[in-house]
Design an enzyme around this catalytic site. Structure first.
Site, short mmCIF file in Angstrom:
data_model
loop_
_atom_site.label_atom_id
_atom_site.label_comp_id
_atom_site.label_asym_id
_atom_site.label_seq_id
_atom_site.Cartn_x
_atom_site.Cartn_y
_atom_site.Cartn_z
N HIS A 45 24.84 39.02 17.51
CA HIS A 45 25.16 39.63 16.51
C HIS A 45 25.42 38.46 15.37
O HIS A 45 24.99 38.33 14.25
CB HIS A 45 26.28 40.73 16.36
CG HIS A 45 26.38 41.35 15.02
ND1 HIS A 45 25.60 42.62 14.80
CD2 HIS A 45 27.31 41.19 13.92
CE1 HIS A 45 26.10 42.90 13.55
NE2 HIS A 45 26.96 42.12 13.24
N SER A 90 23.11 46.55 9.34
CA SER A 90 23.12 47.77 10.45
C SER A 90 24.64 48.10 10.60
O SER A 90 25.36 47.12 11.07
CB SER A 90 22.40 47.56 11.41
OG SER A 90 22.73 46.37 12.30
N HIS A 91 24.94 49.32 10.96
CA HIS A 91 26.21 49.68 11.74
C HIS A 91 26.12 50.89 13.01
O HIS A 91 26.71 51.60 12.77
CB HIS A 91 27.48 50.11 10.64
CG HIS A 91 28.66 49.41 10.87
ND1 HIS A 91 29.67 50.08 10.77
CD2 HIS A 91 28.75 47.98 11.35
CE1 HIS A 91 30.63 48.88 11.07
NE2 HIS A 91 30.28 47.96 11.17
#
Ligand SMILES: Nc1ncnc2c1ncn2[C@@H]1O[C@H](COP(=O)(O)OP(=O)(O)O)[C@@H](O)[C@H]1O
Ligand SMILES: [Mg+2]
Lengths: 731, 227, 80, 80
Positions: A45, A90-91
């Site tokens: 990430h 994004s989550h």
């Protein structure tokens, strides 16, 4: 203190050779705090270790680009010293575990990325993808996510102006929640995250640090397995009220000249924010962790550094500005603390209870982070299906239209966007439900259009074509409202990069995005990669979401898609070839899931789009809409529904079967409405530009007349289109 | 005409209200919740938003802020105070207007255009209005008006209902009620009619490029009434 | 010491949340519910060790802020 | 019979509401508060007269709907 060894490193998500590399770089074994920092910085990430190599291919520059990827968000020039800051994020993983908080904090995070740069957020968008409607979890996930997005955005007072929602069984175990924000800033008042100068105070502002979300970033870098229950404590709770105060306080401080660098604490919290600032400035930073405002007693250095508590910022101030800054944050009732300073050591040095608890060269965390050239498999272009006319002949057009308009991926998403405040700030001139959302640039004649799109089915069938198609669709959605497309942001949602097929999908989608955005001069200025959208062995369909932004110089020239006036003529721009493979029609009516997606001809795409803009510029266009999922008749129906008007279609001169003509998903097409008196001028422009067009019909009162036999009233169209989602959510 | 708009922490329609008031000729001042004194005003507006995050109960914490004592005094001495959306919720919490605003019936935030019927024109807000039905915009999560039977009786006796939700023809049946409000109530006065609380946002309807223009009609009429 | 208070809606006040939760529970197969009402719960840690005094402080808070007495009742349920 | 349940946030989970209420109480002159946490309270009237069974039903409801076990705990506090 816990001892560090390879096993502990693996528990932190590091690979054995990565752990070895850390020991080599440090020339010693890291302590647990240091290991935590490495694992956070080196996970997928934060480090983009599997994607970096490929993202380099994306075009990121144009005359309009002020800041490309690499900062908190991208920045584009919209003239008169105004600039738009925007990004998508994004989550996904957090939203699957706790839909309300996951989605809410996703929205909060992206807004922080934007106002960190000095911009006031002026619009939000979202791209959300759920499992099949029949899946037991889908309804609650959808409700939770929509409430979360609304809960946060509404409270912030930022209108949510557009979005995209899809359902597909490949998201059953991994929903996608992508949030996008646009902010407005003066070109000469943009703030960056690069620290500069020695012994400058490092300031912590916002909420207190708690134990929430520790290792959220590593969670986003792992696939779900049976043990997802155990991952629960990493959920963060959002506090939009505090974020609203933080926004106002930061903008107030930004009016002066106190700030050298500013960075929000997003994934990996204080760790990544401090390291990024130091790394960009080629400096060191020392932090006294006892000074960090904590919510809980007895938090350890490890916890403080890895906490993902929301609504926090890190600022490097000019010397002597501390009091001034503190006054502002006091006024807004926010925590404020001087926690450290910049140094020339080029190391990150952490102190706790008067002891040094970490000392790491910044470059080992950033430049020396791993980068992988993962193995990937090239996708073959699937063979075309051979449909015979008999496949179509026993279908009634009206039945097909009904099924398509009420299909969960085509039906109206009003149930969703009515729960988002889309009119606050008083500048929304195109609400959700059109091709793009449009907001005025406050106090000017300009307006900004934005749209977010993705076509996972096309990308799954052929990633290269799919990648191109999404960019083209975004471009079309902007043009349809009369905006000149300027740049895009992208959120690349994929399965595991360690799987060759998924990696191949990623590589080729990026290739496609790159080709299209290069050709259309529609560069990528920001983005985000979300890998490991995977439950056990099953990954999602590749879902790159493209957020496009364009400019309308005179907002009075904005176009909408509702049919305007009886007796006006309706034309189609772009050629209909009858490409049925991978269309909604093929997939849902024929149940044929194979075949190639429609081809994207970038020359036509550009030519058709620019010609439409020329027509709009000359005031010929009364309404316009691009043709996408569901094809020509679906697009026409939506224009009828929105405008509360009908159309009498002329008999097509085309030789293909009516079904193919109406439901194929050939690219690069738009429907336009013009006044009869303008026909010859419009045709002249289209011919001059060699644009293929056909006359479709004439606007009438309240019926869609397809042919002698087939008529559908507007009320019927409406009920096909508007009921599905409402009924689904209340059943 | 002078107006004041109060900004509470979490207010987010304060700027929109400022833009609207200024557009129709008010000399508007923004007032900070932590101030003690109101500037001299002909109209005080409590704007929409999420003061204090709408935590606890919408409007409850804002009603305790410093400036509110001055606002209450101003209202009690006959000054015009208008609360829109969250401002309405704050008014209710101070007790300046009766009742409470509960969560919308279906527990969903609603953002859309609605019609409201103006039923009382004997007051500075709606006097001389040449329309009875306005198209206005709502955007709220807690607009479900409720009061006790006794309160309702008093409200009716004193003609305190300002606007009802209705359809474009003025029908006020339950199906035109977006949020479950008692009797379709969208706005309400105090007994003396100098304080008005309402859920719809006229400030979002001041331009034909926006959701519509009936907000313009409201503000033009309001400033004329005050002159 | 810690004092807990519960705020509930008065009987004749509509409780939309309770109603929807009731419907949802019903849909989930919990058929044996007559009524469900939602309220608020507060756990307040005050700098006061005398249970009686602590309770008084919290009552004061309930009256002045935590409850809207037009529609809500409060009850102190526990001190520890 | 009526069963009451209380849903509270887990210990380390942020309670934005409690935080703001604390600040407001402070501003109103209640200076002696260490912490305040907000939770939910449910009063559930079930068609079951056995206290033990009634409690079990409500526990089931808490687990399946009322509490979000990711961030919340539940407690049955009363049956009557
Ligand atoms: N999650 C959402 N949030 C806001 N608006 C949405 C959302 N989902 C769909 N919409 C709106 O619904 C409309 C239809 O969406 P879509 O079918 O994706 O349009 P298009 O095919 O033109 O891209 C768009 O105006 C879009 O903005
Ligand atoms: Mg479109």
């Amino acid at each position: 203190m816990m001892l560090v060894n390879e096993k502990v490193a693996i528990e932190h998500g590091l690979k054995p050779d990565e752990y070895k590399k850390i020991c080599d770089l440090l020339k010693r074994v890291p302590n647990i705090t240091e290991l935590g920092i490495f694992s956070a910085m080196w996970n997928e990430h934060c480090s983009y270790k599997s994607s970096r190599l490929h993202l380099k291919k994306l075009p990121t520059k144009s005359k309009k680009v002020i800041q490309g990827p690499g900062e908190n968000a991208g920045v584009i020039d919209i003239e008169d010293n105004d600039a738009i800051v925007f990004k998508i994020e994004s989550h996904n993983h957090p939203s699957f575990i706790e839909p309300y908080q996951g989605a809410a904090t996703g929205v909060g995070g992206i807004m922080r990325d934007v106002f960190t740069m000095g911009a006031r957020p002026i619009a939000n968008l979202n791209s959300i993808h759920f499992g099949s409607p029949q899946n037991k979890k889908t309804k609650n996930l959808l409700r939770g996510v929509v409430h979360g997005i609304g809960g946060y955005g509404n409270c912030m007072g930022v209108p949510t102006i557009a979005g995209q929602t899809s359902f597909d069984s490949s998201y059953n175990g991994n929903i996608l929640v992508n949030a996008m924000t646009l902010g407005l800033v003066k070109k000469n008042k943009i703030f960056y995250s690069k620290a500069a100068g020695l012994n400058k105070p490092v300031i912590y502002v916002g909420s207190k640090t708690g134990r929430d979300g520790i290792h959220g970033a590593s969670m986003a870098s792992a696939s779900f397995d049976d043990k997802i229950e155990e991952k629960k404590p990493t959920v963060q709770v959002g506090d939009p009220f505090t974020e609203k105060l933080l926004l106002e306080a930061c903008l107030e401080l930004m009016e002066g000249d106190s700030i050298i660098a500013i960075q929000d604490m997003g994934a990996a919290g204080l760790t990544s924010s401090s390291i990024e600032m130091a790394s960009k400035g080629n400096l060191g930073i020392e932090i006294d962790l006892n000074k960090v405002p904590c919510r809980e007693a007895k938090m350890t250095p490890y916890e403080i550094m890895l906490s993902e508590s929301q609504e926090r910022m890190l600022i490097v101030l000019e010397n002597g500005k501390e009091e001034h800054a503190k006054r502002i944050f006091d006024k807004w009732n926010l925590d404020f603390a001087v926690i450290g300073q910049t140094t020339n050591s080029k190391n990150i040095e952490l102190f706790f209870d008067n002891e040094q608890v970490a000392n790491i060269p910044v470059n080992t965390l950033v430049e020396n982070s791993p980068m992988y050239d993962r193995k990937w498999k090239k996708a073959k272009l699937p063979k075309k299906n051979k449909f015979k006319n008999v496949d179509f002949n026993n279908l009634k057009i009206k039945d097909v239209l009904k099924k398509i308009l009420s299909n969960h991926n085509v039906c109206s998403k009003e149930w969703i966007w009515q729960q988002y405040d889309h009119t606050v700030m008083g500048d929304t001139i195109q609400k959700p439900g059109g091709d793009s959302g449009v907001v005025r640039v406050h106090g000017t004649n300009k307006a900004v259009a934005a749209s977010v799109d993705s076509s996972a089915v096309y990308c799954w069938a052929h990633p290269l074509t799919g990648g191109k198609q999404v960019v083209a669709e975004s471009w079309r959605n902007l043009i349809s409202v009369g905006a000149k497309p300027i740049a895009i942001t992208n959120c690349l949602n994929f399965g595991s990069p360690e799987n060759e097929e998924n990696m191949g999908e990623f590589v080729e989608c990026v290739q496609g995005i790159s080709e299209a955005s290069k050709y259309l001069e529609f560069p990528v200025v920001s983005g985000n990669v979300s890998f490991y959208n995977q439950t056990k062995e099953v990954g999602i369909k590749p879902t790159p979401a493209i957020g496009g932004v364009g400019l309308i110089k005179d907002y009075k020239k904005m176009i909408s898609m509702n049919f305007k006036e009886i007796n006006n003529l309706v034309l189609i721009i772009g050629k209909t070839e009858g490409h049925i493979d991978q269309s909604l029609f093929a997939r849902t009516i024929l149940d044929e899931k194979n075949g190639p997606p429609p081809e994207v001809n970038l020359f036509n795409e550009k030519n058709n789009g620019e010609s439409l803009l020329e027509l709009i510029e000359n005031n010929y266009i009364k309404s316009a809409h691009d043709i996408s999922l569901g094809g020509l008749l679906t697009a026409i129906s939506k224009m009828c529904i929105k405008g509360n008007k009908g159309i009498k279609l002329s008999k097509s001169k085309n030789l293909m079967n009516e079904i193919e003509y109406f439901f194929s998903e050939d690219q690069g097409r738009y429907i336009i409405e013009i006044k009869p008196k303008d026909l010859s001028e419009v045709v002249k422009i289209l011919k001059k530009n060699s644009v293929h067009y056909e006359e479709l019909g004439i606007i009438i009162d309240n019926e869609l007349v397809i042919n002698q036999k087939t008529k559908v009233t507007i009320d019927e169209l409406k009920s096909y289109n508007t009921n599905w989602l409402k009924n689904y959510m209340s059943s | 005409m002078k107006s004041s708009v109060i900004t509470f922490p979490g207010s987010n329609c304060d700027r929109d209200m400022d833009v609207a008031l200024s557009k129709f000729g008010f000399k508007n001042k923004m007032v900070w919740h932590d101030d003690n004194e109101l500037p001299k005003s002909d109209l005080v507006v409590l704007p929409g938003g999420f003061s204090y995050g709408d935590y606890l109960r919408c409007g409850s914490m804002a009603s305790k802020s410093k400036i509110m004592q001055s606002v209450i005094n101003f209202a009690k001495s006959g000054g015009l105070v208008m609360g829109i959306c969250n401002g309405f919720q704050i008014l209710v919490e101070t007790g300046l207007v009766p009742g409470v605003l509960l969560r919308n019936k279906y527990l969903e935030f609603i953002c859309k255009n609605v019609y409201v019927k103006v039923v009382n024109k004997q007051n500075p807000y709606f006097k001389n209005l040449d329309k009875d039905i306005l198209e206005l915009h709502i955007a709220h999560n807690e607009g479900n008006y409720f009061c006790t039977d006794d309160q309702l009786k008093e409200i009716n006796e004193n003609n305190q209902i300002a606007i009802y939700y209705c359809d474009e023809k003025g029908h006020t049946e339950e199906q035109h009620n977006p949020n479950g409000s008692l009797k379709n109530i969208a706005g309400i006065f105090n007994k003396e009619k100098n304080v008005l609380g309402m859920m719809p946002h006229p400030e979002r309807m001041i331009d034909q490029s926006l959701s519509g223009e009936d907000g313009s009609i409201f503000f033009k009429n309001l400033i004329n009434n005050l002159k | 010491m810690k004092v807990s208070a519960v705020i509930t809606l008065k009987k004749d006040v509509l409780d939309p949340q309770g109603k929807v939760i009731h419907q949802t529970l019903d849909g989930m197969g919990f058929k044996d519910v007559n009524e469900i009402r939602q309220g608020k719960y507060f756990e307040i840690d005050v700098k006061e060790n005398d249970p009686h005094k602590a309770k008084e402080i919290v009552e004061e808070m309930c009256k002045k802020l935590l409850a809207n007495l037009v529609i809500e009742n409060y009850k102190i349920i526990e001190t520890q």
